[in-house]
Design an enzyme around this catalytic site. Structure first.
Site, PDB file in Angstrom:
ATOM      1  CG  ASP A  35      -2.592  13.331  11.457  1.00 52.80           C
ATOM      2  OD1 ASP A  35      -2.752  12.148  11.099  1.00 52.80           O
ATOM      3  OD2 ASP A  35      -1.795  13.668  12.348  1.00 52.80           O
ATOM      4  CG  ASN A  83       2.167   8.193   4.708  1.00 53.39           C
ATOM      5  OD1 ASN A  83       1.597   9.132   4.153  1.00 53.39           O
ATOM      6  ND2 ASN A  83       2.323   8.156   6.035  1.00 53.39           N
TER       7      ASN A  83
HETATM    8  C1  FPP Z   1      -3.465  10.575   7.789  1.00 52.77           C
HETATM    9  O1  FPP Z   1      -4.318   9.977   8.739  1.00 52.77           O
HETATM   10  C2  FPP Z   1      -4.017  10.390   6.444  1.00 52.77           C
HETATM   11  C3  FPP Z   1      -3.376   9.781   5.409  1.00 52.77           C
HETATM   12  C4  FPP Z   1      -2.017   9.233   5.483  1.00 52.77           C
HETATM   13  C5  FPP Z   1      -4.029   9.608   4.085  1.00 52.77           C
HETATM   14  C6  FPP Z   1      -4.734  10.826   3.608  1.00 52.77           C
HETATM   15  C7  FPP Z   1      -5.450  10.486   2.377  1.00 52.77           C
HETATM   16  C8  FPP Z   1      -6.716  10.857   2.096  1.00 52.77           C
HETATM   17  C9  FPP Z   1      -7.560  11.703   2.966  1.00 52.77           C
HETATM   18  C10 FPP Z   1      -7.291  10.460   0.791  1.00 52.77           C
HETATM   19  C11 FPP Z   1      -6.982  11.508  -0.238  1.00 52.77           C
HETATM   20  C12 FPP Z   1      -7.415  11.057  -1.566  1.00 52.77           C
HETATM   21  C13 FPP Z   1      -7.019  11.605  -2.741  1.00 52.77           C
HETATM   22  C14 FPP Z   1      -7.462  11.051  -4.014  1.00 52.77           C
HETATM   23  C15 FPP Z   1      -6.110  12.739  -2.795  1.00 52.77           C
HETATM   24  P1  FPP Z   1      -3.767   8.778   9.614  1.00 52.77           P
HETATM   25  O2  FPP Z   1      -4.056   7.499   8.896  1.00 52.77           O
HETATM   26  O3  FPP Z   1      -2.335   9.011   9.932  1.00 52.77           O
HETATM   27  O4  FPP Z   1      -4.658   8.909  10.891  1.00 52.77           O
HETATM   28  P2  FPP Z   1      -4.228   8.552  12.388  1.00 52.77           P
HETATM   29  O5  FPP Z   1      -3.123   9.497  12.760  1.00 52.77           O
HETATM   30  O6  FPP Z   1      -5.488   8.799  13.159  1.00 52.77           O
HETATM   31  O7  FPP Z   1      -3.804   7.123  12.395  1.00 52.77           O
END
Ligand code: FPP
Length: 265
Positions: A35, A83
């Site tokens: 996260d 998501n």
């Molecule tokens: C949460 O941060 C993250 C995600 C929903 C996406 C996670 C995906 C990756 C790290 C890429 C993985 C790639 C592969 C190929 C497996 P957020 O966007 O919710 O962050 P925030 O809470 O700060 O808005």
């Protein structure tokens, strides 16, 4: 399977492990809630998408470290069933990112003996991603290194409902005696079938929630929450998480085996 994983040395390979950690008390299976990508990007005045791109690098290095340090399985929450409610351009970006990472990294996953599986409702993902997932799964299924599980279009409640549906269908057709359904047979219907339950859950960015992740499998998992935003998660942060894990006394609902006299308590 859902049994608590006893500390076993089977998964330990001869490998350099970070100083200060007990190689005999490493978790066999780590679960990851990555996260903070959006906040990481915002803090740098970058678009949110750059946070996800940086998040891939953090995931690659965490996977490599876990493989090197003898951890048997890493299960990462890449995209939840919730998501889909994000803006369309972010969802499309993430799907294209997963595709390009798979195309780019498949060779090194094969070389490093990683066995990759995607857990979730894969049939609902874009077709190109589905076929890349199929290719990666097939090409790495016999690999002997870390099990890398990528939860994509994954929801914990949905996983439980699907397992219940499958068991109910087999019972309705007389193939299964409902009385024989137990924790092991239930766990076999989950996406994680064949994997021990996670010993350690790491969640970055300071949020203290499970967020519909591995609801069954996390029953006795130790939880480590760090304020670090996912793209900044590095070897030092992983070492801290492992040290925190090793400081815990896991009782699985029983009593502390190191304290002999429980008679007065
Ligand atoms: C949460 O941060 C993250 C995600 C929903 C996406 C996670 C995906 C990756 C790290 C890429 C993985 C790639 C592969 C190929 C497996 P957020 O966007 O919710 O962050 P925030 O809470 O700060 O808005």
């Amino acid at each position: 399977m859902s049994q608590p994983s006893v500390i076993s040395t089977d998964h330990l390979k001869v490998c350099a492990q970070p100083k200060g950690l007990d190689p005999l008390r490493m978790p066999a299976h780590i679960a990851l809630i990555m996260d903070g990508n959006g906040r990481w990007a915002k803090a740098r005045g970058l678009p949110r998408m750059m946070g996800h791109t940086a998040g891939v690098e953090a995931l690659k290095s965490t996977l490599r470290l876990c493989n090197k340090w003898g951890i048997s399985a890493l299960t990462a929450y890449a995209f939840s069933t919730e998501n889909w409610s994000r803006p369309e351009d972010e969802v499309n970006f993430l799907m294209t990112l997963f595709e390009s990472v798979l195309q780019r990294e498949l060779e090194s996953l094969e070389r490093e003996q990683v066995r990759i599986r995607f857990l979730g409702e894969i049939h609902e993902l874009p077709e190109k991603l589905q076929s890349l997932i199929k290719e990666a799964t097939e090409k790495t299924c016999l690999n002997k290194g870390i099990h890398f599980n990528v939860c994509t279009n994954y929801g914990g409640r949905r996983e439980l409902v699907l397992a219940a549906q499958r068991l109910a269908k087999r019972s309705a057709t007389g193939q299964l005696d409902p009385e024989l359904i137990d924790e092991n047979s239930f766990a076999e219907e989950l996406f994680t079938s064949g994997e021990v339950d996670p010993d350690l859950l790491i969640r970055t960015s300071g949020e203290r929630r499970i967020s519909n992740f591995l609801l069954w499998q996390l029953a006795y998992t130790e939880i480590h929450v760090t304020e670090i935003l996912w793209p900044d998660f590095d070897a030092a942060a992983l070492t801290l998480a492992l040290a925190d894990y090793q400081s815990r006394c896991r009782r699985f609902g029983g009593l502390d085996p190191l304290i002999n006299d429980h008679s007065q308590s």
